[in-house]
Design an enzyme around this catalytic site. Structure first.
Site, PDB file in Angstrom:
ATOM      1  CB  CYS A 113      -0.992  -0.017   1.149  1.00 32.45           C
ATOM      2  SG  CYS A 113      -2.229  -1.298   0.934  1.00 32.45           S
ATOM      3  CG  HIS A 254      -3.415   3.419   1.991  1.00 31.32           C
ATOM      4  ND1 HIS A 254      -3.821   3.089   0.715  1.00 31.32           N
ATOM      5  CD2 HIS A 254      -3.486   2.280   2.719  1.00 31.32           C
ATOM      6  CE1 HIS A 254      -4.111   1.798   0.683  1.00 31.32           C
ATOM      7  NE2 HIS A 254      -3.925   1.286   1.880  1.00 31.32           N
ATOM      8  CG  ASN A 284      -6.916  -0.799   0.334  1.00 33.60           C
ATOM      9  OD1 ASN A 284      -6.205  -0.243  -0.505  1.00 33.60           O
ATOM     10  ND2 ASN A 284      -6.435  -1.365   1.423  1.00 33.60           N
TER      11      ASN A 284
HETATM   12  N1  COA Z   1     -19.446  -9.615   6.322  1.00 28.40           N
HETATM   13  C1  COA Z   1     -20.038 -10.019   7.460  1.00 28.40           C
HETATM   14  N2  COA Z   1     -19.363 -10.496   8.522  1.00 28.40           N
HETATM   15  C2  COA Z   1     -18.014 -10.549   8.407  1.00 28.40           C
HETATM   16  C3  COA Z   1     -17.332 -10.154   7.253  1.00 28.40           C
HETATM   17  C4  COA Z   1     -18.101  -9.673   6.185  1.00 28.40           C
HETATM   18  N3  COA Z   1     -17.541  -9.243   5.032  1.00 28.40           N
HETATM   19  N4  COA Z   1     -16.012 -10.317   7.440  1.00 28.40           N
HETATM   20  C5  COA Z   1     -15.854 -10.826   8.680  1.00 28.40           C
HETATM   21  N5  COA Z   1     -17.061 -10.970   9.273  1.00 28.40           N
HETATM   22  C6  COA Z   1     -17.377 -11.460  10.618  1.00 28.40           C
HETATM   23  C7  COA Z   1     -16.311 -12.385  11.154  1.00 28.40           C
HETATM   24  O1  COA Z   1     -16.511 -13.706  10.711  1.00 28.40           O
HETATM   25  C8  COA Z   1     -16.491 -12.224  12.632  1.00 28.40           C
HETATM   26  O2  COA Z   1     -17.605 -12.986  13.032  1.00 28.40           O
HETATM   27  P1  COA Z   1     -17.608 -13.752  14.446  1.00 28.40           P
HETATM   28  O3  COA Z   1     -17.527 -12.657  15.477  1.00 28.40           O
HETATM   29  O4  COA Z   1     -18.915 -14.458  14.428  1.00 28.40           O
HETATM   30  O5  COA Z   1     -16.407 -14.619  14.439  1.00 28.40           O
HETATM   31  C9  COA Z   1     -16.879 -10.758  12.779  1.00 28.40           C
HETATM   32  O6  COA Z   1     -17.374 -10.346  11.509  1.00 28.40           O
HETATM   33  C10 COA Z   1     -15.719  -9.880  13.173  1.00 28.40           C
HETATM   34  O7  COA Z   1     -14.598 -10.208  12.332  1.00 28.40           O
HETATM   35  P2  COA Z   1     -13.256  -9.411  12.360  1.00 28.40           P
HETATM   36  O8  COA Z   1     -12.342  -9.973  11.316  1.00 28.40           O
HETATM   37  O9  COA Z   1     -12.748  -9.344  13.761  1.00 28.40           O
HETATM   38  O10 COA Z   1     -13.785  -7.969  11.917  1.00 28.40           O
HETATM   39  P3  COA Z   1     -13.148  -6.578  12.115  1.00 28.40           P
HETATM   40  O11 COA Z   1     -14.007  -5.760  12.975  1.00 28.40           O
HETATM   41  O12 COA Z   1     -11.688  -6.653  12.460  1.00 28.40           O
HETATM   42  O13 COA Z   1     -13.260  -5.974  10.635  1.00 28.40           O
HETATM   43  C11 COA Z   1     -11.842  -5.595   8.735  1.00 28.40           C
HETATM   44  C12 COA Z   1     -12.578  -6.632   9.575  1.00 28.40           C
HETATM   45  C13 COA Z   1     -11.086  -6.335   7.658  1.00 28.40           C
HETATM   46  C14 COA Z   1     -12.869  -4.668   8.123  1.00 28.40           C
HETATM   47  C15 COA Z   1     -10.878  -4.777   9.636  1.00 28.40           C
HETATM   48  O14 COA Z   1     -10.155  -5.650  10.461  1.00 28.40           O
HETATM   49  C16 COA Z   1      -9.911  -3.951   8.839  1.00 28.40           C
HETATM   50  O15 COA Z   1     -10.298  -3.101   8.049  1.00 28.40           O
HETATM   51  N6  COA Z   1      -8.604  -4.136   9.058  1.00 28.40           N
HETATM   52  C17 COA Z   1      -7.588  -3.385   8.355  1.00 28.40           C
HETATM   53  C18 COA Z   1      -7.436  -3.966   6.995  1.00 28.40           C
HETATM   54  C19 COA Z   1      -6.546  -3.159   6.131  1.00 28.40           C
HETATM   55  O16 COA Z   1      -6.431  -1.980   6.300  1.00 28.40           O
HETATM   56  N7  COA Z   1      -5.911  -3.835   5.164  1.00 28.40           N
HETATM   57  C20 COA Z   1      -5.140  -3.230   4.184  1.00 28.40           C
HETATM   58  C21 COA Z   1      -3.946  -2.590   4.735  1.00 28.40           C
HETATM   59  S1  COA Z   1      -3.311  -1.558   3.558  1.00 28.40           S
END
Ligand code: COA
Length: 329
Positions: A113, A254, A284
């Protein structure tokens, strides 16, 4: 002093719009979850055959057209990408051929990124040193080519797009004043694509194990990312005796996650109007985000002549960067 100045910006995103509702038809997700966690409403998806170079070429051409520059006057083309058309020749070479930039060198930069800011730093160094006078820096990614559509935690975040900056020399105080780059390679396992390189060369086994897709521990990336974004903004502002709130006219972050940007903004005390968010419509796009965002911010009148503009990015590696520029235009 001779500095590298951004003299034109171009951007391109593929036509096809994929909404959250579209995704909910192919995986167990929904619009409310995606918007609540990320702010993303929709993203763009490349057409079949619309590779990364095909995203970068129109972005580059638009920047050149805005400046009225003949591609033959370019000295160097740098493309930042994690989704090159091929491992080699590099994507910059494909762009160079398509533009007819016959007098330009061409190279790719891979730094996930923040790769666009690493590429911009390289271009700026070529200009500031006097080696080159006109450098085209492009960031573009065809992320949907490496997204696993069976993994809902990554599939909903990414989209395709590209942005391009034209860099030229300036001696009137405009341009890039400071560059901060850093990395923490011990955190590489949190976000990577394990297959396809010399570690795991392509084989039936790597394909069956879905190793040619993005793997991410979103929670860790989120937590570390927020701390790092806040830290680099404070550090680069402090060493330039600028206040992130009062002195920076526009913060271009970003676009990894809209909620992440809100949280960074509130920790720094920023006026949300000075930290635009367009992940809502593009997702993203990895190396494409800052070019797409700069283009939108210019169109929305958020960046003006003489403003301090701070671009900051963080991502896989982990790696990060922040570039301070005085805007001309
Ligand atoms: N739709 C619905 N539910 C979803 C899902 C989706 N697309 N993706 C994950 N879940 C569920 C999970 O299975 C989990 O369920 P559970 O509690 O029953 O186990 C719950 O949502 C929480 O999952 P989690 O992975 O902890 O979610 P989160 O709050 O961390 O959000 C992201 C996930 C990816 C949105 C977040 O972590 C994020 O944006 N991280 C940074 C990513 C990033 O910036 N990447 C690029 C870097 S340049």
């Amino acid at each position: 002093m001779r500095r590298a100045c951004i003299t034109a910006v171009g951007a391109y995103a593929p036509e096809k719009v994929v909404t959250n509702d579209d995704l909910s038809k192919i995986m167990d997700t929904n619009d409310a979850w995606i918007q609540e966690r990320t702010m993303i409403q929709e993203r763009r998806k490349s057409a079949p055959g619309e590779t990364t170079s095909k995203l970068c070429i129109p972005a580059a051409q638009r920047a050149l057209d805005k400046r009225g520059m003949d591609p033959k006057d370019l000295d160097m083309i740098i493309v930042a990408t994690v989704t090159p058309d091929m491992i080699f020749p590099n994507t910059a070479n494909l762009v160079q051929a398509a533009l007819g930039a016959k007098n330009a060198g061409a190279m790719d930069v891979i730094a996930a990124c923040p790769g666009f800011l690493y590429a911009l730093s390289s271009g700026a160094a070529f200009i500031q040193s006097g080696i080159h006078n006109r450098v085209l820096v492009i960031g573009g990614d065809d992320m949907t080519s490496i997204v696993d559509f069976t993994d809902r935690s990554t599939a909903v975040i990414f989209g395709d797009g590209a942005g391009a900056f034209l860099l030229e020399a300036d001696t009137e105080g405009y341009g890039i004043h400071d560059i901060l780059l850093g990395s923490d390679g011990e955190k590489g396992d949190y976000l990577n694509m394990p297959g396809g390189g010399s570690l795991n060369p392509p084989s039936h086994e790597t394909v069956d194990a879905r190793m040619h897709y993005i793997k991410m521990d979103g929670r860790e990336v989120y937590k570390y990312g927020i701390r790092k974004f806040v830290g680099i903004v404070e550090e680069i502002c402090s060493r330039n005796e600028l206040d992130p709130v009062d002195d920076i006219g526009c913060h271009l972050f970003h676009q990894a996650n809209g909620r992440m940007i809100e949280s960074i903004g509130s920790r720094l005390g920023l006026d949300p109007a000075k930290a635009p968010i367009n992940i809502t419509k593009y997702g993203n796009t990895t190396d494409g985000t800052i070019g797409l965002l700069t283009n939108d911010a210019l169109n929305d009148g958020l960046i003006n002549d003489g403003d301090w503009v701070l671009m900051s990015s963080f991502g896989a590696g982990f790696a990060w960067g922040s570039i301070l520029t005085k805007w001309k235009g």
